[in-house]
Write a protein that holds these residues in place. Sequence first.
Motif, PDB file in Angstrom:
ATOM      1  N   ASN A 268     -43.652  16.214 -45.590  1.00  0.00           N
ATOM      2  CA  ASN A 268     -44.810  15.578 -46.212  1.00  0.00           C
ATOM      3  C   ASN A 268     -45.247  16.285 -47.496  1.00  0.00           C
ATOM      4  O   ASN A 268     -45.872  15.667 -48.359  1.00  0.00           O
ATOM      5  N   LYS A 269     -44.926  17.564 -47.633  1.00  0.00           N
ATOM      6  CA  LYS A 269     -45.203  18.264 -48.883  1.00  0.00           C
ATOM      7  C   LYS A 269     -44.207  17.878 -49.977  1.00  0.00           C
ATOM      8  O   LYS A 269     -44.423  18.184 -51.158  1.00  0.00           O
ATOM      9  N   GLY A 270     -43.107  17.238 -49.588  1.00  0.00           N
ATOM     10  CA  GLY A 270     -42.073  16.879 -50.553  1.00  0.00           C
ATOM     11  C   GLY A 270     -40.991  17.923 -50.705  1.00  0.00           C
ATOM     12  O   GLY A 270     -40.071  17.758 -51.511  1.00  0.00           O
ATOM     13  N   ASP A 271     -41.082  19.013 -49.920  1.00  0.00           N
ATOM     14  CA  ASP A 271     -40.090  20.084 -50.029  1.00  0.00           C
ATOM     15  C   ASP A 271     -38.774  19.720 -49.343  1.00  0.00           C
ATOM     16  O   ASP A 271     -37.691  20.074 -49.813  1.00  0.00           O
ATOM     17  N   LEU A 272     -38.863  19.022 -48.216  1.00  0.00           N
ATOM     18  CA  LEU A 272     -37.678  18.688 -47.428  1.00  0.00           C
ATOM     19  C   LEU A 272     -37.171  17.309 -47.846  1.00  0.00           C
ATOM     20  O   LEU A 272     -37.825  16.296 -47.599  1.00  0.00           O
TER      21      LEU A 272
END
Length: 650
Positions: A268-272
């Motif tokens: 959800n943070k966009g890291d994965l």
Amino acid sequence: MATSQDDMKLTFRKFEDGEHTWSSMHDKIFVADESHKCPVYVHRTPPCQGSCPSGEDIRGWLQIVRGIEKPPQDVSWQEYAFRRSTDANPFPAMMGRVCPAPCEDGCNRNEVEDFVGINAVEQFIGDSAYEGGFKFESPALQTDKKVAIIGGGPAGMSAAYHLRRRGIGSCIFDDHDKLGGMMEYGIPGYRIPRTHLTHEINRIVEMGDIEVRTNTRVGKDVTVEELEKEFDAILWAIGCKTGRGLPVEGWEGTPNCVSGVAFLEAYNKGDLQVTADKVVCVGGGDTSIDVVSVARRLGKISNINEKDRPEEVVHGYTAHDAALTAAREGAEVTLTALFPKEEMTATEHEVRDALHEGVTILNEVMPVALVKDDSGRATALRMAKCEIKDGRPTPVEGTEFDIEADLIVSAIGQGGDLIGLEDFDNGRGLMDSDQFYQIPNRPGHFVAGDIIRPHLLTTAIGQASIAAESIEHYLKNESQVKRPKVDKHHFNLLSKLNEAHLSPIEFHANEGDLRGTSSAKYAVHNYEDRASSEIIPHDKLFLGHFGYEPRLKRKEHGPGAEEVLGHFEERYDCYTDEEAKAEADRCMSCGMCFECDNCVIYCPQDAVYRVKKDEATTGRYVATDYDRCIGCHICSDVCPTGYIDMAMGE
């Protein structure tokens, strides 16, 4: 598991097989010139509201959507429904999408053919408010005292909202850069569109006198002692963002073994941006369904660099470059659960969607060991069939088997992150609460949400509303005798009469004959409100009134196994105005008149009559002329909603 009754035929019958004799009518029917028992109009709580952990007046806003309860002048029915809905819960667009809807399980319409699509109508209300730009009112502050709210998730934001409505300002502390808690960092965007979530959060903050301090961790950046000096009360709403590991040897320290909470936050943070070739998730609840659904959408990359392995991202050591997504391929994803499919705690349609998306689900199995290679990485998860003995899962000897895995995710439960706040830890990674949602032996400290016991988003929202009421009493130095109730957002006839400019006139004890009130204008006669104490069951209704009307389901865009890779569009379409009205019209209005006219039509004495239009409103559509009533009870028998009791005279 939440269930629905798809493809059911109408099966209701007034009498069951074997019922062939009438009960005695002696207590019900008397001669025409006597009236022993006459009708009283009794308002009760419907089971949908009784099942709602945030206590929403569900029947009320369904009545508004369907057009039974009229809005005040210059207010649209969409806005009026929004006002009624958010009296209890400020997140209609969110709850309409992700709440597992215990209200629908409790719906009396299940006894006819299928529940009312409450979630779908609530989404409509929330999306209409988003499109219409509806705002919350900002009442004047009633005190210069201020409350610190630790955590900007559903509980914390709900508390800020309910405190502000009571004229109390607050300051929200959150250790992330965005508010929203598990709604922002735990639930994927294809289930909760971030545009709508941000809007519903901002609508609360825009009420004013709600300060926000993000990227601030209490217990590290700010001490509890500093908070106690600056604020007059503190509400702990920090949620549970620490995932529990699997109870197998070697879990801790194995690099490619991660928690479901951490996995979803990284996504959800966009890291994965991508996951592994073979993903195995152990769970059975909604969090595990989100994990496997996300894994199927992200897919894998063959020959991925060691630094780009998903566990490196989940543990926070690196982040994926969006360019990786161009090389995505489908991942093999397996979900395991202790219980049979029909007993999984995940919502039924979420399980169905995961299967449709190509997830393999193995039921009635449990993990017993990790299989590792020489480098210490897990290569498989050893499972066994299990039995529940004395409430505990027990592996069946000789049934072990291995599931190959490149990434193993544990979604079997969550705990609180109380580092720096160890004095509040009750020994189970949670915080204790008394009946008023105060922390025992900590004056001025209150608590709400998952940090008490992990449960539903709507449960956290309801607890926060109770805590807000307790905080108000505390700030006023008022003692509390009874615990505040979440189930209190009921229809109020006097308020409705006031809104319709039909308030009773002032009472004067020295004027006129005071022996009766049936014709007096200073009283609301033959009406009783039992909503605070009684939930009306289906056997109090006349179900024979209702014909077969299949539920109008929201249009879905759930991808199949071939389309799921890279598919991040929202699953559900919102109802149109007409569709929302049609589905709301299926509501049986349990415990409240919906103006069907049965009592008027079937009364043999013409004793029951419609109230004059200029004196009528919701809850006051019909009345009884007791000079005509013979106590025959027919009006009560034919009332579909159970609104009429033969009680006058006892």
